[in-house]
Every structure is written in structure tokens, then in C-alpha cells.
Design a protein around this motif. Structure first.
Motif, PDB file in Angstrom:
ATOM      1  N   ALA A 157     -16.831   6.791  17.243  1.00  0.00           N
ATOM      2  CA  ALA A 157     -15.930   7.316  18.280  1.00  0.00           C
ATOM      3  C   ALA A 157     -14.602   6.581  18.306  1.00  0.00           C
ATOM      4  CB  ALA A 157     -16.605   7.229  19.648  1.00  0.00           C
ATOM      5  N   GLY A 158     -14.564   5.348  17.800  1.00  0.00           N
ATOM      6  CA  GLY A 158     -13.298   4.645  17.706  1.00  0.00           C
ATOM      7  C   GLY A 158     -13.370   3.219  18.195  1.00  0.00           C
ATOM      8  N   LEU A 159     -12.434   2.412  17.738  1.00  0.00           N
ATOM      9  CA  LEU A 159     -12.400   1.001  18.090  1.00  0.00           C
ATOM     10  C   LEU A 159     -12.243   0.794  19.590  1.00  0.00           C
ATOM     11  CD1 LEU A 159     -12.261  -1.991  17.270  1.00  0.00           C
ATOM     12  CD2 LEU A 159      -9.799  -1.696  16.921  1.00  0.00           C
ATOM     13  N   GLN A 160     -11.399   1.590  20.234  1.00  0.00           N
ATOM     14  CA  GLN A 160     -11.158   1.399  21.660  1.00  0.00           C
ATOM     15  C   GLN A 160     -12.433   1.619  22.464  1.00  0.00           C
ATOM     16  OE1 GLN A 160      -8.357   0.133  22.663  1.00  0.00           O
ATOM     17  NE2 GLN A 160      -7.467   0.244  20.616  1.00  0.00           N
ATOM     18  N   VAL A 161     -13.205   2.645  22.111  1.00  0.00           N
ATOM     19  CA  VAL A 161     -14.453   2.928  22.827  1.00  0.00           C
ATOM     20  C   VAL A 161     -15.462   1.812  22.586  1.00  0.00           C
ATOM     21  CG1 VAL A 161     -16.383   4.532  23.044  1.00  0.00           C
ATOM     22  CG2 VAL A 161     -14.066   5.408  22.713  1.00  0.00           C
ATOM     23  N   ALA A 162     -15.657   1.447  21.306  1.00  0.00           N
ATOM     24  CA  ALA A 162     -16.622   0.397  20.977  1.00  0.00           C
ATOM     25  C   ALA A 162     -16.235  -0.930  21.630  1.00  0.00           C
ATOM     26  CB  ALA A 162     -16.719   0.232  19.464  1.00  0.00           C
ATOM     27  N   ALA A 201     -15.590   3.852  -3.472  1.00  0.00           N
ATOM     28  CA  ALA A 201     -14.260   4.120  -2.916  1.00  0.00           C
ATOM     29  C   ALA A 201     -14.317   4.863  -1.585  1.00  0.00           C
ATOM     30  CB  ALA A 201     -13.432   4.919  -3.924  1.00  0.00           C
ATOM     31  N   THR A 202     -15.324   5.712  -1.394  1.00  0.00           N
ATOM     32  CA  THR A 202     -15.441   6.452  -0.130  1.00  0.00           C
ATOM     33  C   THR A 202     -15.563   5.507   1.059  1.00  0.00           C
ATOM     34  OG1 THR A 202     -16.520   8.292  -1.281  1.00  0.00           O
ATOM     35  CG2 THR A 202     -16.795   8.185   1.102  1.00  0.00           C
ATOM     36  N   LEU A 203     -16.174   4.357   0.835  1.00  0.00           N
ATOM     37  CA  LEU A 203     -16.343   3.388   1.922  1.00  0.00           C
ATOM     38  C   LEU A 203     -15.029   2.694   2.272  1.00  0.00           C
ATOM     39  CD1 LEU A 203     -19.657   1.688   0.733  1.00  0.00           C
ATOM     40  CD2 LEU A 203     -19.390   3.628   2.285  1.00  0.00           C
ATOM     41  N   GLY A 204     -14.056   2.749   1.374  1.00  0.00           N
ATOM     42  CA  GLY A 204     -12.795   2.037   1.569  1.00  0.00           C
ATOM     43  C   GLY A 204     -11.711   2.866   2.231  1.00  0.00           C
ATOM     44  N   ARG A 205     -12.087   3.870   2.996  1.00  0.00           N
ATOM     45  CA  ARG A 205     -11.117   4.702   3.706  1.00  0.00           C
ATOM     46  C   ARG A 205     -11.087   4.335   5.183  1.00  0.00           C
ATOM     47  NH1 ARG A 205     -12.966  10.443   0.944  1.00  0.00           N
ATOM     48  NH2 ARG A 205     -12.359   9.897  -1.203  1.00  0.00           N
ATOM     49  N   TRP A 206      -9.908   4.164   5.707  1.00  0.00           N
ATOM     50  CA  TRP A 206      -9.709   3.779   7.114  1.00  0.00           C
ATOM     51  C   TRP A 206      -9.285   5.015   7.914  1.00  0.00           C
ATOM     52  CZ3 TRP A 206     -10.570  -1.194   8.850  1.00  0.00           C
ATOM     53  CH2 TRP A 206     -10.245  -1.448  10.191  1.00  0.00           C
ATOM     54  N   SER A 207      -9.944   5.246   9.040  1.00  0.00           N
ATOM     55  CA  SER A 207      -9.626   6.407   9.869  1.00  0.00           C
ATOM     56  C   SER A 207      -8.517   6.053  10.851  1.00  0.00           C
ATOM     57  CB  SER A 207     -10.862   6.871  10.639  1.00  0.00           C
ATOM     58  OG  SER A 207     -10.522   7.827  11.624  1.00  0.00           O
ATOM     59  N   ARG A 208      -7.394   6.757  10.740  1.00  0.00           N
ATOM     60  CA  ARG A 208      -6.295   6.517  11.670  1.00  0.00           C
ATOM     61  C   ARG A 208      -6.695   6.943  13.088  1.00  0.00           C
ATOM     62  NH1 ARG A 208      -2.686   8.889   9.057  1.00  0.00           N
ATOM     63  NH2 ARG A 208      -1.447   7.147   8.262  1.00  0.00           N
ATOM     64  N   SER A 214     -10.819   2.686  12.790  1.00  0.00           N
ATOM     65  CA  SER A 214     -11.973   1.996  12.215  1.00  0.00           C
ATOM     66  C   SER A 214     -12.301   2.606  10.858  1.00  0.00           C
ATOM     67  CB  SER A 214     -13.199   2.138  13.136  1.00  0.00           C
ATOM     68  OG  SER A 214     -13.014   1.483  14.364  1.00  0.00           O
ATOM     69  N   PRO A 215     -13.072   1.889  10.039  1.00  0.00           N
ATOM     70  CA  PRO A 215     -13.528   2.443   8.750  1.00  0.00           C
ATOM     71  C   PRO A 215     -14.767   3.307   8.969  1.00  0.00           C
ATOM     72  CG  PRO A 215     -14.237   0.171   8.939  1.00  0.00           C
ATOM     73  CD  PRO A 215     -13.456   0.481  10.186  1.00  0.00           C
ATOM     74  N   VAL A 216     -14.579   4.548   9.339  1.00  0.00           N
ATOM     75  CA  VAL A 216     -15.671   5.418   9.763  1.00  0.00           C
ATOM     76  C   VAL A 216     -16.729   5.573   8.677  1.00  0.00           C
ATOM     77  CG1 VAL A 216     -16.261   7.792  10.401  1.00  0.00           C
ATOM     78  CG2 VAL A 216     -14.338   6.646  11.501  1.00  0.00           C
ATOM     79  N   ASN A 217     -16.309   5.777   7.427  1.00  0.00           N
ATOM     80  CA  ASN A 217     -17.288   5.956   6.343  1.00  0.00           C
ATOM     81  C   ASN A 217     -18.161   4.716   6.165  1.00  0.00           C
ATOM     82  OD1 ASN A 217     -16.246   8.472   5.919  1.00  0.00           O
ATOM     83  ND2 ASN A 217     -15.120   7.961   4.058  1.00  0.00           N
ATOM     84  N   ALA A 218     -17.566   3.544   6.289  1.00  0.00           N
ATOM     85  CA  ALA A 218     -18.348   2.305   6.172  1.00  0.00           C
ATOM     86  C   ALA A 218     -19.338   2.184   7.326  1.00  0.00           C
ATOM     87  CB  ALA A 218     -17.404   1.103   6.154  1.00  0.00           C
ATOM     88  N   PRO A 235       0.831  -1.178   0.000  1.00  0.00           N
ATOM     89  CA  PRO A 235       0.000   0.000   0.000  1.00  0.00           C
ATOM     90  C   PRO A 235       0.870   1.232   0.000  1.00  0.00           C
ATOM     91  CG  PRO A 235       0.110  -0.936   2.196  1.00  0.00           C
ATOM     92  CD  PRO A 235       0.862  -1.856   1.300  1.00  0.00           C
ATOM     93  N   PRO A 236       0.331   2.365  -0.444  1.00  0.00           N
ATOM     94  CA  PRO A 236       1.104   3.601  -0.412  1.00  0.00           C
ATOM     95  C   PRO A 236       1.590   3.903   1.000  1.00  0.00           C
ATOM     96  CG  PRO A 236      -0.922   3.889  -1.677  1.00  0.00           C
ATOM     97  CD  PRO A 236      -1.002   2.553  -1.036  1.00  0.00           C
ATOM     98  N   ALA A 237       2.782   4.466   1.102  1.00  0.00           N
ATOM     99  CA  ALA A 237       3.346   4.769   2.410  1.00  0.00           C
ATOM    100  C   ALA A 237       2.419   5.703   3.172  1.00  0.00           C
ATOM    101  CB  ALA A 237       4.725   5.420   2.239  1.00  0.00           C
ATOM    102  N   GLY A 238       2.192   5.379   4.423  1.00  0.00           N
ATOM    103  CA  GLY A 238       1.384   6.222   5.291  1.00  0.00           C
ATOM    104  C   GLY A 238      -0.112   6.001   5.182  1.00  0.00           C
ATOM    105  N   THR A 239      -0.560   5.075   4.320  1.00  0.00           N
ATOM    106  CA  THR A 239      -1.989   4.822   4.189  1.00  0.00           C
ATOM    107  C   THR A 239      -2.536   4.160   5.448  1.00  0.00           C
ATOM    108  OG1 THR A 239      -1.773   4.528   1.808  1.00  0.00           O
ATOM    109  CG2 THR A 239      -3.759   3.640   2.846  1.00  0.00           C
ATOM    110  N   PRO A 240      -3.571   4.750   6.078  1.00  0.00           N
ATOM    111  CA  PRO A 240      -4.146   4.118   7.271  1.00  0.00           C
ATOM    112  C   PRO A 240      -4.733   2.749   6.926  1.00  0.00           C
ATOM    113  CG  PRO A 240      -4.913   6.382   7.040  1.00  0.00           C
ATOM    114  CD  PRO A 240      -4.224   6.018   5.756  1.00  0.00           C
ATOM    115  N   CYS A 241      -4.518   1.768   7.788  1.00  0.00           N
ATOM    116  CA  CYS A 241      -5.027   0.420   7.554  1.00  0.00           C
ATOM    117  C   CYS A 241      -5.190  -0.265   8.903  1.00  0.00           C
ATOM    118  CB  CYS A 241      -4.084  -0.368   6.654  1.00  0.00           C
ATOM    119  SG  CYS A 241      -2.415  -0.544   7.331  1.00  0.00           S
ATOM    120  N   PRO A 242      -5.858  -1.438   8.932  1.00  0.00           N
ATOM    121  CA  PRO A 242      -6.074  -2.126  10.196  1.00  0.00           C
ATOM    122  C   PRO A 242      -4.769  -2.495  10.894  1.00  0.00           C
ATOM    123  CG  PRO A 242      -7.472  -3.038   8.484  1.00  0.00           C
ATOM    124  CD  PRO A 242      -6.509  -2.127   7.808  1.00  0.00           C
TER     125      PRO A 242
END
Length: 456
Positions: free
Chosen positions: A152-157, A317-324, A328-332, A8-15
């Protein structure tokens, strides 16, 4: 680094591995133990010839689910990805099948589940809150709440999920203890035994066990290496099976078989024997906890598949963005919440109940479950040299058992669902339109290679 994996491109947010084994088990417990365990026992009892057969049905359901879980454990440990079934189907049967699965996950399966869980939440919350609100208000509020929790984020959920799961298990333990404390039930009036229909009983049982496969969607976010997903599935299903068998044994002991067959709220009736006037509130609180736990886990896990779907197909493609920030994938998550809200709005005008929800989702669910189970044979033949950290025990018997169960449930769901099944399948068929547009814009030969996340 896995052979053939695209960088993946350098710096791309991912799981990233952020979930512990206990978190994964809590997610499995939360998504499996929903409102079904409080609705299905009378239906199963009415389709079985005796108490021993009733308990055997719940045990068999656990064993069949365990067979399927072992298939998923091999697939998820071999191809660890937040896409889960989506990537397994793409590798085995091509991206066309995977596209339709992604479409179904967006429009039929988890979003429909969240919407109907929301109506269950409204039904029981209305009994606890002295409010007179328009139909659908509390249901919509629950969808907004669990969506916001995941945004709100993976840690909260994750933290909320763990707390809710502990409360849910405690509620089931209360039902179990009450049943064995107040039993045995006095003999009921003699009634003609129903015509045994063990197959129909298993439809209800296996639907109540449904959801454990969602764990595959977080396999790339589990700490401890690739075999952790197998441990999580085995531990989670062992706990669910024990709780289900003990709950039905408690209902059988406290109410008796005849009363259980005729009950519409068996757990509530049982609690009334032990808790008196507090029973209705205690039961409502347990069901609300079950609904919230299942809805939160469904949204958390389902969004991972929608994210994988969005990464591959340009119109989504908007659904395929991961929030650093959120991890989590906020858009999804927002997309699934929006679809669930739309279904709540439609259901508030013309609700048709639990059976309609099953009719709409079950055929599509079991169709793709069957295909995912079959993919283990395809991928073992097509990719024989790939390292498999976990292998299905007793192969090929174990996956064959699972496939037979899936085929039976697919046939049964279509046979019993009628027009509801056609509605779900019609929505699936509509996915052919965006699939054609996506492939026309980016032919298969130009799509990036399938990849899986790298685990430590």
C-alpha cells in the motif's frame, strides 16, 4: 554528488528521504523487540548463577549491540543506500559475496523470520479468537496482511508501524510496572544452582537483541542528513537496552530467580499476579503486537536489500524496480511475502518450533554479520579519503569487540544447531547456481558501478 557515482536514467523512480528520525527509531524498536523477550529470559536465567549476573548479561548484550551499531552507523553514513549490508559487502569483498548475501536475504534470513513470526501470531491469536481453522491459516493471513500493508505504500506502513511500536512499548511497561508492584517474590524452595554457562546465556541474549542492523536499509530514505542514521541507531538501542534490563529486573523481582528459571511463560505468570483473570488475554495481546510490529518492520526493511540485489543482477531485475506510487520496492515486497508464504505452507505440515527457526537462520545470519563488521577495516584502508560524516568511536577497539561477539555467536549457533544449521547453510550454497548463471550472463566487468543514493 558522490565521486564516481553513475547517473540513473532521468525519471527513474528511486528512494527519496521520506522517513523522520522518529520513524527510524520506531522501526528499530519494532524489529528488535519481538517475541524473543518473552521467551528468552527463563533460558538466560537457567544459564546464569544469580540475579545480578542475569541482569549483567542483558546489559552486556546491549553494549555489544551498541558497538555493532556504531560500526553500521559509520558504514551507512559513508555509503548511504537502501541496499545496506549488500552494498557494504560488495565494496569490501566483491559482488560474489554480495550476491550470496542477497540470496540469503531472499531465501533464509528475513523471509524465515516472517514465517516463524507468523506461526507465533497464530499460536496467540488462536487463544483470543473463537475459531477452529486449519493449521497455518492464521499464519498465512498475517503474512498476506503485512505484505499488503507494505504494498500500500511507505506512508501507510510507516504510520501503522509507529502505532504498533507505541502499543508494544506500553505492553512492556505494563509488565515492568506489574513486576515492581507485586514484588518482591517470596523465597522459593531451595534448588541446586545450575552450572553457569554465561556464553550460552549470551547466545539467547544477543539473538533477542538482533535486528537493529536492518536500519541500514533505510539510510537513503532518512531525512536530516547522513548522521541521522547514527542518532537513530544510538537512540533505538538505548531504548531497547533500558526496556530489556527493566523487564528482566521486573521478572526477577516479581517471580524470583528459581521460578523464573523454571517458567515457560514468565511474563504471563507475572501478569497473572497483578491482573488475575485478565492476564492471559493481556499477555496474548502484547505478544501479538510484538509479532506484528516485528514482521512489518522486517518486511519493510528487508525489501530494500532485495531491491538493491535485483538492480545488479539481470535474472532478478524484476525485483529491482521501485514504485513511485508506493514509495517502496513493491516487487521485492511481493517476492519476500511469497517466499514467507511458501515457508508457512511447509511449516504447517511439519513444524519444529522456535528452536528450529533459530537453527535454520542463525549461522547464516552471524556469518554475514561477521563479514559486514570486517568490512569497516577493509573500506577504511581501501577508501581512506572518502568523507565519513560519522566515525566509530574508540576505533579499532569498538569494531574488534563486535567482531569477537559475531565470531562467538557463529561458532555457538553451529555448535548448538546441528542439522538445522546445515539446512540453512545448504540453502545458502544453492545460491552458487544462480550466481554462476548471473555472472555468466553479465560478467563483473560489465556490471554498473556501485552507487549510493544522494542525500540532501
Amino acid at each position: 554528488m558522490s565521486p564516481g557515482r553513475a547517473e540513473p536514467p532521468a525519471g527513474t523512480p528511486c528512494p527519496r528521504p521520506a522517513l523522520r528520525l522518529g520513524d527510524a527509531v520506531a522501526l528499530i524498536l519494532g524489529i528488535v523487540i519481538g517475541a524473543g523477550i518473552f521467551r528468552a529470559p527463563p533460558s538466560v536465567a537457567a544459564s546464569t548463577s544469580g540475579g545480578a549476573v542475569l541482569l549483567a548479561a542483558w546489559l552486556v548484550g546491549g553494549l555489544v549491540s551498541f558497538a555493532g551499531a556504531m560500526c553500521y552507523a559509520e558504514l551507512a553514513s559513508t555509503y548511504p543506500t537502501s541496499g545496506g549490508d549488500y552494498h557494504f559487502l560488495a565494496r569490501a569483498f566483491g559482488r560474489g559475496t554480495a550476491f550470496l548475501f542477497g540470496w540469503a536475504r531472499l531465501t533464509v534470513i528475513p523471509t524465515g523470520s516472517v514465517a516463524f513470526l507468523a506461526f507465533a501470531f497464530e499460536d496467540y491469536a488462536a487463544g483470543l479468537l473463537p475459531l477452529h481453522l486449519p493449521t497455518g491459516t492464521l499464519a498465512a493471513a498475517m503474512v498476506v496482511g503485512v505484505t499488503a500493508l507494505n504494498v500500500a505504500g511507505l506512508q501507510v506502513a510507516r504510520s501503522v508501524q509507529n502505532v504498533l511500536t507505541v502499543a508494544l512499548v506500553a505492553g512492556l511497561v505494563l509488565v515492568i510496572v506489574t513486576g515492581f508492584a507485586v514484588g518482591p517474590a517470596p523465597p522459593g524452595a531451595h534448588a541446586a544452582a545450575p552450572r553457569p554457562a554465561f556464553g550460552l546465556a549470551m547466545v539467547f541474549v544477543l539473538l533477542t537483541y538482533g535486528g537493529w542492523n536492518e536500519a541500514a536499509y533505510v539510510s537513503a530514505e532518512l531525512r536530516g542528513g547522513r548522521r541521522t542514521i547514527a542518532v537513530a541507531l544510538a537512540a533505538g538501542l538505548a531504548a531497547v537496552t533500558a526496556l530489556y534490563v527493566l523487564t528482566n529486573a521486573a521478572l526477577l523481582r516479581g517471580l524470583g530467580l528459581e521460578r523464573l528459571r523454571g517458567s515457560t511463560a514468565a511474563a504471563s505468570e507475572l501478569l497473572a499476579l497483578g491482573l488475575g483473570g485478565l492476564a492471559s488475554r493481556a499477555f496474548a495481546a502484547i505478544v501479538l503486537t510484538a509479532v506484528l510490529t516485528s514482521a512489518n518492520a522486517t518486511l519493510l526493511m528487508g525489501s530494500r536489500q532485495v531491491w538493491a540485489f535485483g538492480r545488479d543482477f539481470a535474472p532478478f531485475a524484476t525485483l529491482g524496480r521501485w514504485s513511485r506510487r508506493a514509495g517502496s520496492p513493491v516487487n521485492a515486497i511481493l517476492a519476500q511475502g511469497a517466499v514467507a508464504l511458501a515457508l508457512v505452507a511447509a511449516g504447517a505440515r511439519a513444524r519444529s518450533g522456535f528452536e528450529a527457526a533459530v537453527a535454520y537462520t542463525a549461522p547464516v545470519f552471524w556469518l554475514f554479520f561477521l563479514l559486514t563488521g570486517a568490512s569497516i577495516f577493509v573500506l577504511r584502508r581501501r577508501d581512506p579519503t572518502r568523507p565519513r560524516p560519522f566515525r566509530v568511536p574508540l576505533y579499532p577497539l569498538t569494531p574488534v569487540v563486535f567482531l569477537l561477539a559475531c565470531a562467538f555467536l557463529l561458532w555457538s549457533s553451529v555448535a548448538y544447531a546441528g542439522l538445522g544449521a546445515l539446512a540453512g547453510l545448504a540453502v545458502l550454497g544453492l545460491g552458487l547456481v544462480p550466481m554462476w548463471l548471473s555472472f555468466r550472463r553479465a560478467p563483473l566487468r560489465r556490471l554498473p558501478p556501485l552507487e549510493e543514493e544522494v542525500l540532501p
